[in-house]
Design an enzyme around this catalytic site. Structure first.
Site, short mmCIF file in Angstrom:
data_model
loop_
_atom_site.label_atom_id
_atom_site.label_comp_id
_atom_site.label_asym_id
_atom_site.label_seq_id
_atom_site.Cartn_x
_atom_site.Cartn_y
_atom_site.Cartn_z
N TYR A 146 0.82 -1.22 0.00
CA TYR A 146 0.00 0.00 0.00
C TYR A 146 0.85 1.27 0.00
O TYR A 146 0.35 2.35 -0.26
CB TYR A 146 -0.95 0.03 1.21
CG TYR A 146 -1.97 -1.11 1.24
CD1 TYR A 146 -2.11 -1.97 0.15
CD2 TYR A 146 -2.77 -1.31 2.35
CE1 TYR A 146 -3.03 -3.01 0.18
CE2 TYR A 146 -3.69 -2.35 2.38
CZ TYR A 146 -3.81 -3.20 1.29
OH TYR A 146 -4.72 -4.23 1.33
N LYS A 195 3.87 -15.25 2.62
CA LYS A 195 3.74 -16.03 1.38
C LYS A 195 5.16 -16.35 0.93
O LYS A 195 5.61 -15.98 -0.16
CB LYS A 195 2.96 -15.19 0.35
CG LYS A 195 2.57 -15.93 -0.92
CD LYS A 195 1.43 -16.90 -0.71
CE LYS A 195 1.15 -17.65 -2.00
NZ LYS A 195 0.27 -18.81 -1.79
N ASP A 227 -2.64 -18.09 2.39
CA ASP A 227 -3.83 -18.78 1.87
C ASP A 227 -4.32 -19.83 2.87
O ASP A 227 -5.52 -19.98 3.11
CB ASP A 227 -3.56 -19.40 0.48
CG ASP A 227 -2.17 -20.02 0.36
OD1 ASP A 227 -1.31 -19.76 1.23
OD2 ASP A 227 -1.92 -20.77 -0.60
N ASP A 251 -4.80 -6.66 6.36
CA ASP A 251 -6.02 -5.95 5.99
C ASP A 251 -7.14 -6.97 5.74
O ASP A 251 -8.26 -6.87 6.27
CB ASP A 251 -5.73 -5.15 4.70
CG ASP A 251 -6.86 -4.24 4.30
OD1 ASP A 251 -7.81 -4.08 5.10
OD2 ASP A 251 -6.80 -3.67 3.19
N ASP A 255 -10.30 -8.44 8.66
CA ASP A 255 -11.74 -8.35 8.36
C ASP A 255 -12.39 -9.73 8.41
O ASP A 255 -13.51 -9.87 8.90
CB ASP A 255 -11.96 -7.75 6.95
CG ASP A 255 -12.13 -6.24 7.03
OD1 ASP A 255 -11.79 -5.67 8.09
OD2 ASP A 255 -12.61 -5.63 6.06
#
Ligand code: NAD
Length: 361
Positions: A146, A195, A227, A251, A255
């Site tokens: 980001y 990852k 994942d 992020d 959620d």
């Protein structure tokens, strides 16, 4: 102890929920012998109405001089409020981004707890939800994809968009240290999510986390691919204590973790810098649809105040007292409208604050 706390009531239900959190903190102060000094400042729409901008330099300076900041929430109805006719940099949310940046808040903490009494709100199968869960997602907030360089170029007659994911050793180390420090106050387990089978930034992340882990021999560390983590969060969330991860993965996972609790009015959060300073706020927004009606659930803000005592002031006993009061009030069958279920007693925001304060001992 003197606690110098800046409060940002904000907009919508913000002032109502912050009032109840202060009520509970005052009670903690009187039971445990601390002096709570609250200074209210304006931010978001409330600041636009008075100063024409969502955050003034004076407010930033006041926040910086405090030990911690307790916030309600900011913003209005994005369809009808005049604040959203202003250019983006003058809208309420611009204040939020600016204060996070000015205070150098790089670590975001979001607990996801399934209370036995609210199990019905959990969207997972009963055989999973009956085990309960209590995890904390720790997300790096100021680096990664980001904040990397981005551009869109034209190549061979078609547009190509490029985003860069960068992490330096020091950025990883400081968030890893926070993660382990916080795990020491909890069940002493860190699941570091990356990852590493694909990304260089993740391989560096993993190496630095392993280095930092050496200083915390009591903490169990495991590494999990993102994942797999997304899957494990719905398969068996009870396995997690502290989930430590980079900005974009955090992020998405935070959620997902909040969704599996099913109760938006119960979710606290904290953003910390590399000192003891932090900004504490509920995960939900300003709920303009129920503002001023004494309908808001103040528990997310009260639990954010508990995190403030634990992480900014090291007052673990006092934070435990707040967490116990929340457990007790739910066990005693009191509910605000958002978490109401059959056979419980429905109360408003103010009464919920009173009931919580009564249970601080
Ligand atoms: P929201 O979280 O404010 O509300 C979503 C739904 O949940 C609404 O029906 C609301 O009534 C309910 N709800 C939220 N908190 C509740 C509580 N404590 N008790 C009972 N019910 C509650 O999200 P939204 O409607 O998308 O956003 C409203 C405003 O809040 C927007 O201006 C948005 O930008 C802002 N916002 C601010 C923050 C923040 O300050 N950090 C975060 C998210 C959204």
């Amino acid at each position: 102890m003197d606690l110098n706390i800046v409060c940002i009531p904000g907009d919508g239900i913000g002032p109502e929920i912050v009032t109840e959190a202060k009520k509970v903190l005052e009670k903690v102060g009187s039971v445990y012998g601390h002096n709570m000094k609250f200074t209210d400042v304006l931010m978001g729409g409330a600041s636009i109405d008075v100063h024409g901008i969502p955050l003034t330099d004076e407010t930033i300076a006041t926040a910086k001089a405090a030990d911690a900041v307790l916030m309600g929430s900011i913003g209005g109805d994005t369809n009808t409020s005049p604040w959203y006719k202003l250019p983006p940099e003058k809208r309420p949310e611009a204040g939020l981004l600016k204060i996070r940046k000015s205070l150098n808040l790089f670590a975001n903490l979001r607990p996801a707890i399934l209370y036995p009494e609210l199990r019905g709100a959990c969207p997972l199968k009963e055989e999973i939800s009956e085990k309960g869960f209590d995890m904390l997602i720790m997300r790096e907030l100021t680096g990664g994809l980001y904040f990397g360089e981005r551009k869109t170029v034209e190549e061979n007659g078609q547009k190509k968009a490029i985003d860069t994911l960068t992490y330096s050793e020091s950025e990883i180390r400081r968030i890893a240290i926070k993660g382990f420090e916080i795990a020491m106050k909890r069940r002493k387990k860190v699941t570091s999510v990356d990852k590493a089978n694909v990304l260089d930034s993740s391989r560096l992340w993993r190496a630095i986390v392993n280095e930092v882990a050496k200083d915390y021999p009591e903490v169990t560390v495991e590494h999990m691919l993102v994942d797999n983590c997304a899957m494990q969060l719905v398969r068996d969330p009870s396995q997690f204590d502290v989930v430590l991860t980079e900005n974009m993965f955090g992020d998405i996972l935070s959620d997902e973790a909040s969704m599996v609790t099913g109760s938006i009015g119960m979710l606290a959060s904290a953003s910390l810098n590399d000192t003891k300073f932090g900004l504490y706020e509920p995960s939900h927004g300003s709920a303009p649809d129920i503002a001023g009606k004494d309908l808001a659930n103040p528990i997310a803000t009260v639990l954010s105040a508990s995190m403030m005592l634990r992480y900014s002031f090291d007052l673990d006993k006092e934070a435990d007292a707040i967490d116990r009061a929340v457990d007790k009030v739910l066990k005693d069958g009191y509910r605000t409208g958002d978490i109401m279920s059959e056979g419980c007693t429905k109360v408003g925001c103010r009464q919920m604050g009173d009931l919580l304060a009564e249970r601080i001992n």
